[in-house]
Design an enzyme around this catalytic site. Structure first.
Site, PDB file in Angstrom:
ATOM      1  N   ALA A 132       0.781  -1.073  -0.066  1.00 15.33           N
ATOM      2  CA  ALA A 132       0.098  -0.112  -0.023  1.00 15.33           C
ATOM      3  C   ALA A 132       0.890   1.385  -0.187  1.00 15.33           C
ATOM      4  CB  ALA A 132      -1.119   0.071   1.282  1.00 15.33           C
ATOM      5  N   TYR A 133       1.982   1.025   0.777  1.00 15.37           N
ATOM      6  CA  TYR A 133       2.902   2.380   0.763  1.00 15.37           C
ATOM      7  C   TYR A 133       3.622   2.720  -0.441  1.00 15.37           C
ATOM      8  CZ  TYR A 133       6.863   5.292   2.591  1.00 15.37           C
ATOM      9  OH  TYR A 133       7.666   6.184   2.749  1.00 15.37           O
ATOM     10  N   ALA A 134       4.075   1.460  -1.098  1.00 21.02           N
ATOM     11  CA  ALA A 134       4.787   1.543  -2.308  1.00 21.02           C
ATOM     12  C   ALA A 134       3.886   2.203  -3.283  1.00 21.02           C
ATOM     13  CB  ALA A 134       5.327   0.261  -2.802  1.00 21.02           C
ATOM     14  N   SER A 136       1.164   4.058  -3.056  1.00 21.73           N
ATOM     15  CA  SER A 136       1.006   5.579  -2.919  1.00 21.73           C
ATOM     16  C   SER A 136       2.326   6.524  -3.334  1.00 21.73           C
ATOM     17  CB  SER A 136       0.950   5.854  -1.399  1.00 21.73           C
ATOM     18  OG  SER A 136       1.948   5.705  -0.606  1.00 21.73           O
ATOM     19  N   LYS A 137       3.316   5.848  -3.397  1.00 18.88           N
ATOM     20  CA  LYS A 137       4.632   6.612  -3.575  1.00 18.88           C
ATOM     21  C   LYS A 137       4.987   6.526  -5.067  1.00 18.88           C
ATOM     22  CE  LYS A 137       5.649   8.299   0.389  1.00 18.88           C
ATOM     23  NZ  LYS A 137       5.863   9.869   0.456  1.00 18.88           N
TER      24      LYS A 137
END
Length: 224
Positions: A132-134, A136-137
């Site tokens: 999820a973090y990757a 977003s980035k």
């Protein structure tokens, strides 16, 4: 980063979400050394609050030349197990927050200025639990490159900095010392980056690095 830019003579608005005391410490550290700084709060994904933040910069310092957008959160979990409320919260801060700031910056940053977003080396490392973090980035990197092209003719650079593991509270949160030591050993330099390391990259992009535009700069000690 705020202190490093202030050392170059930049007047700084230090933004915070909830930790006003920490922002006040940053302002004090800058003003004690003769610099100019104020603190201002607000939800990075709220366009009204961030509009007020940009107004604060203009009211205090006459205009905006550099925007450094570091706000982000990093809850971790496997894609198969992460609840969608957590996913939505990550995207709201990291993606919508970046979009809100970039939109305001595109409208208000003066000619000769710089917009600096923040991605992550995780987009290359692709470690489990960072899905999820990757995601977003990855969106941040795409926005960054497109905005650079949309600002053609304005003499404004738009870049993203993608740090590797860096010794910040966000990185240490939820990790054992064993895990921290292992991660630190993975890059050829065999240690974590420091906030000062990343601040030097930001200072370059905000100042002398005028021929760097529409790029994602990986600052990770060679981790990827």
């Amino acid at each position: 980063m705020a202190e490093r830019l202030a050392a170059d003579g930049t007047a700084v608005v230090a933004h915070y979400s909830s930790n006003a005391a920490k922002a006040d410490e940053v302002v004090a550290a800058i003003t004690t050394k003769g610099g100019h700084a104020v603190a201002a709060g607000g939800d990075v994904a709220d366009e009204t609050a961030m509009g007020a933040l940009f107004d604060t910069a203009t009211e205090h310092f006459g205009g905006i030349d550099v925007v450094v957008n570091t706000a982000g959160i990093m809850p971790l979990g496997p894609i198969a197990e992460m609840d969608l409320a957590t996913f939505d919260r990550i995207q709201r801060v990291n993606v919508r927050g970046t979009f809100v700031i970039d939109q305001l910056a595109a409208r208000q940053v003066r000619s000769g200025g710089a917009i600096i977003n923040f991605s992550t080396t995780i987009t290359r490392l692709q470690n489990p639990s960072y899905g999820a973090y990757a995601a977003s980035k990855g969106a941040v990197e795409a926005m960054t490159l497109i905005l650079a092209r949309e600002l053609r003719g304005r003499d404004i650079t738009v870049n993203a900095v993608a740090p590797g593991p860096t010794a910040t509270p966000l990185f240490f949160e939820g990790k054992s010392q064993q895990v921290i030591d292992h991660i630190a050993s993975l890059n050829p330099m065999e240690h974590l980056g420091t906030p000062e390391d990343i601040a030097e990259v930001v200072a370059f992009l905000a100042g002398a690095g005028r021929w760097v535009n529409g790029q994602t700069i990986f600052a990770n000690g060679g981790a990827a």
